[in-house]
Design a protein around this motif. Structure first.
Motif, PDB file in Angstrom:
ATOM      1  N   LYS A  85       0.903  -1.350  -0.035  1.00 24.91           N
ATOM      2  CA  LYS A  85       0.119   0.035   0.190  1.00 24.91           C
ATOM      3  C   LYS A  85       0.919   1.259  -0.150  1.00 24.91           C
ATOM      4  O   LYS A  85       1.758   1.447   0.741  1.00 24.91           O
ATOM      5  N   SER A 103      -3.386  -0.847  -2.851  1.00 21.96           N
ATOM      6  CA  SER A 103      -3.880   0.326  -3.491  1.00 21.96           C
ATOM      7  C   SER A 103      -2.662   1.583  -3.285  1.00 21.96           C
ATOM      8  O   SER A 103      -1.720   1.468  -2.432  1.00 21.96           O
ATOM      9  N   ASN A 119      -5.823  -0.548  -7.489  1.00 18.31           N
ATOM     10  CA  ASN A 119      -6.546   0.628  -7.290  1.00 18.31           C
ATOM     11  C   ASN A 119      -5.311   1.743  -7.214  1.00 18.31           C
ATOM     12  O   ASN A 119      -4.557   1.799  -6.438  1.00 18.31           O
TER      13      ASN A 119
END
Length: 229
Positions: A85, A103, A119
């Motif tokens: 992340k 993400s 994402n």
């Protein structure tokens, strides 16, 4: 082992918490649970669980690998950046790829050869030399007069990407060669050479696509054939 250093050499060791101020140089063999960069840190590579940028600069001649990367500052890697992340404010540059397992959210700028993230949301300026793979990809400029006032011309230029393969793509003020996605939304002077899409393609009046290909899925083909029959 914890170390709070105000400059100099960081010896190879396994650190629980490593906090760097001033100008520091990391030697080979350093691993850590948490790294906090407040000054300028030079590293051959950077391996640990968590990297927190606290207004500093991290310059790695090798790769940067961490479970999470957060904070604000400047990150430069001459090899790849791999993380689960990323939530970051500032500038992130690599001569290789950026791979994120969950993400990525960046306010600032990203420059890399390739980007892979399920994402990804980037507000600022983006330059990806080769390809971008994502589930949901959103790239938009940062709305501020600061860049022009302080001569930060890079942020005034369009985002530049080559090939995007994703599910949902939202682009603003971007130049791109190819997009392959289900849903595509283009705005703010975005110009694309070719778009292949399955679901929906939306453009505002300032944006353009040179070649559009609508790819039908098998269910749609079967439905059309039944209606024709």
């Amino acid at each position: 082992m914890n170390l709070n250093t105000f400059g100099g050499t960081i010896e190879g060791n396994d650190y629980d918490a490593l906090i760097t101020h001033g100008n520091a140089v990391m030697q080979q063999g350093v691993t850590f649970d948490t790294l906090v960069v407040k000054g300028i840190l030079q590293a051959p590579s950077c391996h640990g669980r968590r990297i927190i940028m606290d207004g500093g600069m991290l310059n790695a001649s090798g790769e940067i690998i961490a479970d999470s990367l957060s904070g604000h500052g400047h990150i430069v890697a001459h090899k790849h950046i791999d993380s689960r992340k990323i939530s970051f404010i500032g500038e992130m540059k690599t001569d290789s790829r950026i791979v994120v397992k969950e993400s990525l959210q960046v306010n600032g700028s990203i420059k890399a050869k390739s980007l892979v993230a399920p994402n990804a949301k980037i507000i600022g300026h983006t330059h990806i030399e080769e390809y971008t793979e994502s589930g949901k990809l959103e790239i938009k400029p940062m709305q501020t007069t600061m860049f022009e006032r302080f001569g930060m011309n890079e942020y005034l230029e369009p985002n530049n990407l080559q090939r995007i393969v994703a599910t949902n793509v939202v682009l603003c003020n971007t130049i791109c060669k190819n997009i392959d996605a289900s849903y595509v939304a283009l705005s703010g002077h975005t110009h694309v050479e070719k778009v292949v899409y399955e679901g929906d393609l939306r453009l505002d009046k300032t944006s353009s696509v040179r070649l559009i290909e609508h790819r039908w899925d098998e269910d749609e083909d079967d439905m059309i054939q039944r209606k024709v029959a």
